[in-house]
Design an enzyme around this catalytic site. Structure first.
Site, PDB file in Angstrom:
ATOM      1  N   GLY A 169      -7.473   3.627   3.384  1.00  0.00           N
ATOM      2  CA  GLY A 169      -7.666   2.643   2.320  1.00  0.00           C
ATOM      3  C   GLY A 169      -8.935   2.843   1.500  1.00  0.00           C
ATOM      4  O   GLY A 169      -9.135   2.203   0.474  1.00  0.00           O
ATOM      5  N   ARG A 208     -11.743   8.429  -2.145  1.00  0.00           N
ATOM      6  CA  ARG A 208     -12.021   9.835  -1.773  1.00  0.00           C
ATOM      7  C   ARG A 208     -13.516  10.068  -1.533  1.00  0.00           C
ATOM      8  O   ARG A 208     -13.912  10.626  -0.517  1.00  0.00           O
ATOM      9  CB  ARG A 208     -11.508  10.745  -2.900  1.00  0.00           C
ATOM     10  CG  ARG A 208     -11.365  12.196  -2.489  1.00  0.00           C
ATOM     11  CD  ARG A 208     -10.853  13.018  -3.668  1.00  0.00           C
ATOM     12  NE  ARG A 208      -9.637  12.460  -4.252  1.00  0.00           N
ATOM     13  CZ  ARG A 208      -9.164  12.774  -5.448  1.00  0.00           C
ATOM     14  NH1 ARG A 208      -9.779  13.662  -6.201  1.00  0.00           N
ATOM     15  NH2 ARG A 208      -8.046  12.217  -5.901  1.00  0.00           N
ATOM     16  N   ASP A 216      -0.060   5.102   0.925  1.00  0.00           N
ATOM     17  CA  ASP A 216      -0.268   6.060   2.028  1.00  0.00           C
ATOM     18  C   ASP A 216      -0.199   5.350   3.383  1.00  0.00           C
ATOM     19  O   ASP A 216      -1.017   4.465   3.657  1.00  0.00           O
ATOM     20  CB  ASP A 216      -1.656   6.711   1.909  1.00  0.00           C
ATOM     21  CG  ASP A 216      -1.833   7.516   0.619  1.00  0.00           C
ATOM     22  OD1 ASP A 216      -0.895   8.226   0.234  1.00  0.00           O
ATOM     23  OD2 ASP A 216      -2.921   7.439   0.011  1.00  0.00           O
ATOM     24  N   ASN A 233      -3.787   9.923  -6.554  1.00  0.00           N
ATOM     25  CA  ASN A 233      -2.573  10.754  -6.529  1.00  0.00           C
ATOM     26  C   ASN A 233      -1.294   9.911  -6.542  1.00  0.00           C
ATOM     27  O   ASN A 233      -0.192  10.462  -6.421  1.00  0.00           O
ATOM     28  CB  ASN A 233      -2.583  11.652  -5.294  1.00  0.00           C
ATOM     29  CG  ASN A 233      -3.621  12.765  -5.399  1.00  0.00           C
ATOM     30  OD1 ASN A 233      -3.541  13.609  -6.288  1.00  0.00           O
ATOM     31  ND2 ASN A 233      -4.617  12.750  -4.525  1.00  0.00           N
ATOM     32  N   ASP A 253       0.877  -1.160   0.000  1.00  0.00           N
ATOM     33  CA  ASP A 253       0.000   0.000   0.000  1.00  0.00           C
ATOM     34  C   ASP A 253       0.930   1.230   0.000  1.00  0.00           C
ATOM     35  O   ASP A 253       2.117   1.111   0.339  1.00  0.00           O
ATOM     36  CB  ASP A 253      -0.875  -0.030   1.260  1.00  0.00           C
ATOM     37  CG  ASP A 253      -1.667   1.244   1.432  1.00  0.00           C
ATOM     38  OD1 ASP A 253      -2.323   1.666   0.468  1.00  0.00           O
ATOM     39  OD2 ASP A 253      -1.609   1.829   2.529  1.00  0.00           O
ATOM     40  N   ASP A 312      -1.545  -0.585   6.041  1.00  0.00           N
ATOM     41  CA  ASP A 312      -1.750   0.086   7.335  1.00  0.00           C
ATOM     42  C   ASP A 312      -3.246   0.246   7.631  1.00  0.00           C
ATOM     43  O   ASP A 312      -3.607   0.834   8.653  1.00  0.00           O
ATOM     44  CB  ASP A 312      -1.094   1.481   7.336  1.00  0.00           C
ATOM     45  CG  ASP A 312      -1.835   2.458   6.440  1.00  0.00           C
ATOM     46  OD1 ASP A 312      -2.191   2.073   5.314  1.00  0.00           O
ATOM     47  OD2 ASP A 312      -2.075   3.597   6.877  1.00  0.00           O
ATOM     48  N   SER A 359      -5.357   5.398  -4.049  1.00  0.00           N
ATOM     49  CA  SER A 359      -5.195   6.828  -4.316  1.00  0.00           C
ATOM     50  C   SER A 359      -5.004   7.158  -5.791  1.00  0.00           C
ATOM     51  O   SER A 359      -4.163   6.565  -6.481  1.00  0.00           O
ATOM     52  CB  SER A 359      -4.003   7.378  -3.538  1.00  0.00           C
ATOM     53  OG  SER A 359      -3.767   8.715  -3.934  1.00  0.00           O
TER      54      SER A 359
HETATM   55  C1  BG6 Z   1      -5.816   5.753   0.256  1.00  0.00           C
HETATM   56  C2  BG6 Z   1      -5.926   6.475   1.583  1.00  0.00           C
HETATM   57  O1  BG6 Z   1      -4.513   5.347   0.047  1.00  0.00           O
HETATM   58  O2  BG6 Z   1      -6.221   6.611  -0.816  1.00  0.00           O
HETATM   59  C3  BG6 Z   1      -7.330   7.021   1.755  1.00  0.00           C
HETATM   60  O3  BG6 Z   1      -5.625   5.569   2.628  1.00  0.00           O
HETATM   61  C4  BG6 Z   1      -7.687   7.917   0.581  1.00  0.00           C
HETATM   62  O4  BG6 Z   1      -7.394   7.720   2.976  1.00  0.00           O
HETATM   63  C5  BG6 Z   1      -7.542   7.112  -0.717  1.00  0.00           C
HETATM   64  O5  BG6 Z   1      -9.020   8.404   0.716  1.00  0.00           O
HETATM   65  C6  BG6 Z   1      -7.865   7.941  -1.958  1.00  0.00           C
HETATM   66  O6  BG6 Z   1      -6.874   8.929  -2.119  1.00  0.00           O
HETATM   67  P1  BG6 Z   1      -6.901  10.102  -3.192  1.00  0.00           P
HETATM   68  O7  BG6 Z   1      -5.464  10.581  -3.196  1.00  0.00           O
HETATM   69  O8  BG6 Z   1      -7.303   9.500  -4.502  1.00  0.00           O
HETATM   70  O9  BG6 Z   1      -7.857  11.117  -2.706  1.00  0.00           O
HETATM   71 MG    MG Z   2      -2.717   3.175   3.607  1.00  0.00          MG
END
Ligand code: BG6
Ligand code: MG
Length: 215
Positions: free
Chosen positions: A46, A49, A11, A118, A9, A170, A116
């Site tokens: 995890g 958004r 984040d 991002n 993972d 995590d 994510s």
């Molecule tokens: C996960 C995080 O990795 O990504 C979550 O643990 C988050 O908390 C999810 O909401 C989505 O992330 P992003 O960057 O697409 O908003």
């Molecule tokens: Mg995580």
């Protein structure tokens, strides 16, 4: 037989961006006058958004239109992206680089499996873009964790079967996703207390590679 691939993972496992997610949601919740704390934040680990936003909105009496929800999610993401602009290799979590290097030396495949959107930007910021054998992220999936889709996609990109893969997470939702996908689940950080993880450690500097890779 022991495992042939490790899916990480992002984040809260590779990098401390879980803190930034919290700060950004907190700012958005404050703007809207919605109560938010660290305990609620743990439920967002995890989770995508929009699903995270729905959890935060449980504390609000207001009925939000889909357009307004999209605006709020975008506002949070803008706060988050501003914080990500400060990100560097210094934010890689303890033990991560040693584990990644050790696995590479052993010929074990490594991948990212993150909800994510991002992910590409973060990997660039911490100078790990191009480092992993495969990356599966929130831009490519329909269902976020606890659904196993992102991990199954990472395994497929590596050319591995699920039973050959270990997942390091995590988030409780991530541990659930790994188990649902038929992969060995390892809990770190917040998930170090997760009883559904097969191997649990506080952070990656404490990991035993033998324990990680054994069936
Ligand atoms: C996960 C995080 O990795 O990504 C979550 O643990 C988050 O908390 C999810 O909401 C989505 O992330 P992003 O960057 O697409 O908003
Ligand atoms: Mg995580």
């Amino acid at each position: 037989m022991s495992k042939r691939a490790v899916i990480f993972d992002l984040d809260g496992v590779i990098v401390s961006t879980d803190e930034f997610h919290y700060e950004a949601w907190k700012q958005m919740a404050e703007d809207e006058g919605i109560y938010f704390d660290k305990k609620i934040n743990e439920r967002l680990r995890g989770v995508s958004r929009m699903e995270s936003l729905e959890i935060i909105l449980e504390r609000s009496e207001t009925l939000y239109t889909l357009q307004k929800k999209e605006d709020l999610a975008e506002r949070k993401n803008n706060y988050y992206r501003n914080l990500l602009n400060t990100l560097s290799e210094m934010d890689i979590l303890p033990g991560v680089m040693n584990v990644l290097k050790a696995l590479k030396e052993l010929g074990i495949k490594i991948a990212i499996g993150s909800s994510s959107k991002n992910t590409p930007f973060i990997l660039e910021r911490i100078k790990l873009d191009g480092y992993f054998d495969a990356v599966a992220d929130g831009n490519e999936i329909k269902y976020s964790k606890p659904h196993p889709e992102v991990f199954l996609l990472a395994a497929a990109k590596l050319g591995m079967d699920a039973f050959e893969c270990v997942v390091i997470e995590d988030a409780d939702a991530g541990i659930e996703a790994a188990n649902a996908g038929g992969m060995k689940a390892v809990g770190v950080g917040f998930a170090a207390n997760c009883l559904n993880a097969k191997y649990r450690i506080k952070d990656l500097s404490l990991i035993s590679i033998d324990e990680l890779l054994k069936d």
